[in-house]
Design a protein around this motif. Structure first.
Motif, PDB file in Angstrom:
ATOM      1  N   GLN A  17       0.818  -1.205   0.000  1.00 28.22           N
ATOM      2  CA  GLN A  17       0.000   0.000   0.000  1.00 28.22           C
ATOM      3  C   GLN A  17       0.857   1.262   0.000  1.00 28.22           C
ATOM      4  OE1 GLN A  17      -2.535  -0.644   3.400  1.00 28.22           O
ATOM      5  NE2 GLN A  17      -3.919  -2.022   2.287  1.00 28.22           N
ATOM      6  N   GLN A  18       1.951   1.243   0.748  1.00 27.91           N
ATOM      7  CA  GLN A  18       2.838   2.399   0.789  1.00 27.91           C
ATOM      8  C   GLN A  18       3.572   2.578  -0.544  1.00 27.91           C
ATOM      9  OE1 GLN A  18       3.101   4.760   3.207  1.00 27.91           O
ATOM     10  NE2 GLN A  18       1.341   3.668   4.051  1.00 27.91           N
ATOM     11  N   LEU A  19       3.991   1.475  -1.135  1.00 31.51           N
ATOM     12  CA  LEU A  19       4.682   1.555  -2.422  1.00 31.51           C
ATOM     13  C   LEU A  19       3.759   2.037  -3.538  1.00 31.51           C
ATOM     14  CD1 LEU A  19       6.841  -1.677  -2.166  1.00 31.51           C
ATOM     15  CD2 LEU A  19       7.707   0.661  -2.252  1.00 31.51           C
ATOM     16  N   ASN A  20       2.467   1.755  -3.411  1.00 29.93           N
ATOM     17  CA  ASN A  20       1.495   2.274  -4.378  1.00 29.93           C
ATOM     18  C   ASN A  20       1.524   3.804  -4.399  1.00 29.93           C
ATOM     19  OD1 ASN A  20       0.632  -0.272  -5.071  1.00 29.93           O
ATOM     20  ND2 ASN A  20      -1.217  -0.212  -3.825  1.00 29.93           N
ATOM     21  N   LYS A  21       1.738   4.395  -3.235  1.00 34.97           N
ATOM     22  CA  LYS A  21       1.768   5.852  -3.128  1.00 34.97           C
ATOM     23  C   LYS A  21       3.101   6.417  -3.632  1.00 34.97           C
ATOM     24  CE  LYS A  21      -1.201   5.671   0.989  1.00 34.97           C
ATOM     25  NZ  LYS A  21      -1.267   5.951   2.448  1.00 34.97           N
ATOM     26  N   ILE A  22       4.184   5.721  -3.275  1.00 33.35           N
ATOM     27  CA  ILE A  22       5.521   6.221  -3.616  1.00 33.35           C
ATOM     28  C   ILE A  22       5.817   6.064  -5.100  1.00 33.35           C
ATOM     29  CG2 ILE A  22       7.995   5.937  -3.169  1.00 33.35           C
ATOM     30  CD1 ILE A  22       7.204   4.843  -0.384  1.00 33.35           C
ATOM     31  N   PHE A  23       5.397   4.922  -5.662  1.00 32.88           N
ATOM     32  CA  PHE A  23       5.704   4.621  -7.070  1.00 32.88           C
ATOM     33  C   PHE A  23       4.410   4.447  -7.867  1.00 32.88           C
ATOM     34  CE2 PHE A  23       9.420   2.961  -4.722  1.00 32.88           C
ATOM     35  CZ  PHE A  23      10.413   3.745  -5.307  1.00 32.88           C
ATOM     36  N   ASP A  46      10.855   3.964   2.961  1.00 36.15           N
ATOM     37  CA  ASP A  46      11.121   5.356   3.316  1.00 36.15           C
ATOM     38  C   ASP A  46      10.919   6.206   2.061  1.00 36.15           C
ATOM     39  OD1 ASP A  46      12.370   7.857   3.736  1.00 36.15           O
ATOM     40  OD2 ASP A  46      13.707   7.025   5.246  1.00 36.15           O
ATOM     41  N   ALA A  47       9.826   6.959   2.008  1.00 39.87           N
ATOM     42  CA  ALA A  47       9.466   7.705   0.801  1.00 39.87           C
ATOM     43  C   ALA A  47      10.544   8.705   0.410  1.00 39.87           C
ATOM     44  CB  ALA A  47       8.130   8.430   1.014  1.00 39.87           C
ATOM     45  N   GLU A  48      11.068   9.444   1.371  1.00 40.38           N
ATOM     46  CA  GLU A  48      12.087  10.446   1.060  1.00 40.38           C
ATOM     47  C   GLU A  48      13.372   9.797   0.571  1.00 40.38           C
ATOM     48  OE1 GLU A  48      11.698  13.741   0.867  1.00 40.38           O
ATOM     49  OE2 GLU A  48       9.593  13.230   1.222  1.00 40.38           O
ATOM     50  N   PHE A  50      13.591   6.913  -0.937  1.00 38.47           N
ATOM     51  CA  PHE A  50      13.321   6.393  -2.274  1.00 38.47           C
ATOM     52  C   PHE A  50      13.420   7.501  -3.323  1.00 38.47           C
ATOM     53  CE2 PHE A  50      11.029   2.409  -0.768  1.00 38.47           C
ATOM     54  CZ  PHE A  50      11.911   1.552  -1.403  1.00 38.47           C
ATOM     55  N   LYS A  51      12.953   8.705  -2.993  1.00 40.12           N
ATOM     56  CA  LYS A  51      13.051   9.829  -3.929  1.00 40.12           C
ATOM     57  C   LYS A  51      14.517  10.144  -4.228  1.00 40.12           C
ATOM     58  CE  LYS A  51       8.718  12.101  -2.583  1.00 40.12           C
ATOM     59  NZ  LYS A  51       8.122  13.312  -1.943  1.00 40.12           N
ATOM     60  N   TYR A  52      15.334  10.118  -3.177  1.00 40.74           N
ATOM     61  CA  TYR A  52      16.767  10.376  -3.358  1.00 40.74           C
ATOM     62  C   TYR A  52      17.401   9.289  -4.226  1.00 40.74           C
ATOM     63  CZ  TYR A  52      21.727  10.094  -2.328  1.00 40.74           C
ATOM     64  OH  TYR A  52      23.090   9.962  -2.450  1.00 40.74           O
ATOM     65  N   LEU A  53      17.057   8.013  -3.946  1.00 42.24           N
ATOM     66  CA  LEU A  53      17.637   6.901  -4.698  1.00 42.24           C
ATOM     67  C   LEU A  53      17.180   6.914  -6.152  1.00 42.24           C
ATOM     68  CD1 LEU A  53      17.280   4.061  -2.031  1.00 42.24           C
ATOM     69  CD2 LEU A  53      19.343   5.338  -2.633  1.00 42.24           C
ATOM     70  N   ASP A  54      15.937   7.279  -6.383  1.00 44.23           N
ATOM     71  CA  ASP A  54      15.426   7.377  -7.749  1.00 44.23           C
ATOM     72  C   ASP A  54      16.206   8.441  -8.524  1.00 44.23           C
ATOM     73  OD1 ASP A  54      13.838   6.883  -9.943  1.00 44.23           O
ATOM     74  OD2 ASP A  54      12.139   8.061  -9.222  1.00 44.23           O
ATOM     75  N   PRO A  74      12.495  -2.869  -7.750  1.00 44.67           N
ATOM     76  CA  PRO A  74      13.263  -3.823  -6.942  1.00 44.67           C
ATOM     77  C   PRO A  74      14.715  -3.390  -6.742  1.00 44.67           C
ATOM     78  CG  PRO A  74      11.891  -5.005  -8.486  1.00 44.67           C
ATOM     79  CD  PRO A  74      11.796  -3.555  -8.860  1.00 44.67           C
ATOM     80  N   LEU A  75      15.340  -2.817  -7.777  1.00 43.05           N
ATOM     81  CA  LEU A  75      16.718  -2.346  -7.640  1.00 43.05           C
ATOM     82  C   LEU A  75      16.797  -1.230  -6.603  1.00 43.05           C
ATOM     83  CD1 LEU A  75      19.691  -2.125  -8.421  1.00 43.05           C
ATOM     84  CD2 LEU A  75      19.008  -0.725 -10.385  1.00 43.05           C
ATOM     85  N   LEU A  76      15.847  -0.318  -6.624  1.00 41.16           N
ATOM     86  CA  LEU A  76      15.832   0.754  -5.630  1.00 41.16           C
ATOM     87  C   LEU A  76      15.686   0.191  -4.211  1.00 41.16           C
ATOM     88  CD1 LEU A  76      13.614   3.450  -7.403  1.00 41.16           C
ATOM     89  CD2 LEU A  76      16.099   3.486  -7.096  1.00 41.16           C
ATOM     90  N   CYS A  77      14.911  -0.880  -4.076  1.00 36.72           N
ATOM     91  CA  CYS A  77      14.778  -1.535  -2.762  1.00 36.72           C
ATOM     92  C   CYS A  77      16.119  -2.106  -2.305  1.00 36.72           C
ATOM     93  CB  CYS A  77      13.740  -2.652  -2.825  1.00 36.72           C
ATOM     94  SG  CYS A  77      12.036  -2.074  -2.941  1.00 36.72           S
ATOM     95  N   LYS A  78      16.830  -2.734  -3.228  1.00 35.93           N
ATOM     96  CA  LYS A  78      18.141  -3.286  -2.892  1.00 35.93           C
ATOM     97  C   LYS A  78      19.120  -2.165  -2.536  1.00 35.93           C
ATOM     98  CE  LYS A  78      19.135  -6.956  -2.990  1.00 35.93           C
ATOM     99  NZ  LYS A  78      19.068  -7.950  -1.892  1.00 35.93           N
ATOM    100  N   MET A  79      19.033  -1.030  -3.209  1.00 40.75           N
ATOM    101  CA  MET A  79      19.874   0.122  -2.874  1.00 40.75           C
ATOM    102  C   MET A  79      19.523   0.647  -1.484  1.00 40.75           C
ATOM    103  SD  MET A  79      19.782   1.990  -6.622  1.00 40.75           S
ATOM    104  CE  MET A  79      20.541   3.523  -6.066  1.00 40.75           C
ATOM    105  N   LEU A  80      18.226   0.680  -1.178  1.00 34.80           N
ATOM    106  CA  LEU A  80      17.777   1.125   0.145  1.00 34.80           C
ATOM    107  C   LEU A  80      18.343   0.231   1.244  1.00 34.80           C
ATOM    108  CD1 LEU A  80      15.778   3.033   1.748  1.00 34.80           C
ATOM    109  CD2 LEU A  80      14.108   1.191   1.515  1.00 34.80           C
ATOM    110  N   MET A  81      18.434  -1.065   0.955  1.00 36.81           N
ATOM    111  CA  MET A  81      18.906  -2.024   1.948  1.00 36.81           C
ATOM    112  C   MET A  81      20.417  -1.976   2.150  1.00 36.81           C
ATOM    113  SD  MET A  81      16.472  -5.070   0.510  1.00 36.81           S
ATOM    114  CE  MET A  81      17.478  -6.391   1.174  1.00 36.81           C
TER     115      MET A  81
END
Length: 326
Positions: A17-23, A46-48, A50-54, A74-81
């Motif tokens: 649900q959160q990812l629906n909002k972010i992406f 983390d929405a902020e 994710f914006k930076y990573l994007d 998925p790549l952005l998720c791996k970068m976040l981790m």
């Protein structure tokens, strides 16, 4: 229903649900995949961040880069981790470029293979060469089945450290057994890649997969015979009885079906069962993976991790669905 399993399902639903909002403008399928990755990793979205990573991804790649295709979220998720997203992205790019040499070398599936190799923290050059060699050997055996979609699991096989000849022989034995049960030979080949990382004999591990599938069907929770089959290859490694594994998948499937975004009209029955098997695997695997099975341990703990297997199965399933629709 087990309380831990329910909590894991709730976390999956919340992440989606959160990812629906972010992406909001990205592929809904890949938002499902990303939700699974976050759920299994224990990392909070983390929405902020994710914006930076994007922005970081866009700055360091071209508009038509495969890293910005269907694997982007998925790549952005791996970068976040990762502890150092900038360096992680650079590593993935370097490995991807090495895997993609040649006129027909580029493929979004090779991005996943690069992620597998980077996450394995093994000798990169050796892993790349072994990945290419395994892919070449698979092509010799099944030229019409082998494609770029197989690269992620080729990378997983490569970083396992097992002798290539042994891996190929194991896959062939499993393939002969499983094609008697399942008609989709492409899905079977993917399943045999996962099974090759398990040290049990092909007869034993294939029978466990078949037993899980049969019992789910008998319980009116029929599991897909498409690319989602790969997850059953990991489920069968759990040191639980088939009945216990199946009951947990049923419980997770029934519960997810009642949650927003995971009903038949949203995720679809096959996709939901893929996620049900994933949360069961994640919930039950911590204490049940045989610590003496070094190759499988490496696969689950470092090379792929359970969420990467899900991501590979998910992207393969999406690609197959897109091809069928086309």
């Amino acid at each position: 229903m087990d309380a831990i399993l329910r909590a894991k399902c709730d976390l999956l639903v919340g992440n989606k649900q959160q990812l629906n909002k972010i992406f909001a403008w990205e592929s809904d399928y890949m938002r499902y995949a990303a939700a699974g990755i976050l759920t299994c990793s224990g990392v909070t979205q983390d929405a902020e961040k994710f914006k930076y990573l994007d922005k970081l991804l866009k700055t360091n790649t071209g508009v038509f880069s495969e890293l910005r295709g269907f694997v982007k979220v998925p790549l952005l998720c791996k970068m976040l981790m990762s502890h150092n997203p900038e360096y992680y992205l650079e590593e993935v790019q370097d490995v991807y470029n090495a895997l993609s040499s040649g006129f027909f070398g580029k493929s979004e599936h090779k991005v996943l293979a690069a992620i597998v190799i980077v996450d394995s923290k093994t000798n990169t050059s050796n892993a790349i060469e072994r990945t290419k060699e395994i892919y070449s050997e698979m092509t010799k055996k099944h030229a019409f089945l082998t494609s770029n979609e197989d690269y992620p699991l080729c990378a997983a096989l490569a970083v396992s450290g097992k002798p290539i000849e042994r891996l190929i022989d194991d896959m062939e034995e499993s393939y002969k057994i499983l094609t008697k049960k399942f008609l989709d030979k492409n899905a079977v080949q993917t399943l045999t890649h996962v099974l090759a990382l398990d040290d049990k004999s092909p007869e034993i591990k294939c029978q466990r997969v078949i037993d899980i599938w049969d019992k789910l069907k008998d319980a009116k929770h029929k599991y897909s015979t498409g690319m989602e089959l790969g997850n059953l290859g990991v489920l069968q490694t759990l040191d639980y009885s088939i009945d216990e594994i199946v009951q947990n998948v049923i419980d997770a499937d029934d519960y997810l079906k009642t949650q927003k975004g995971f009903g038949n009209l949203a995720a679809g029955s096959d996709m939901r069962k893929l996620f049900a098997s994933q949360v069961v695997l994640d919930t039950m695997s911590d204490e049940t993976i045989d610590s003496s099975n070094l190759a499988l341990n490496a696969m689950l703990a470092t090379a792929i991790e359970v969420q990467i297997i899900m991501m590979i199965c998910m992207t393969s399933a999406i690609n197959a669905a897109n091809t069928a629709n086309t």
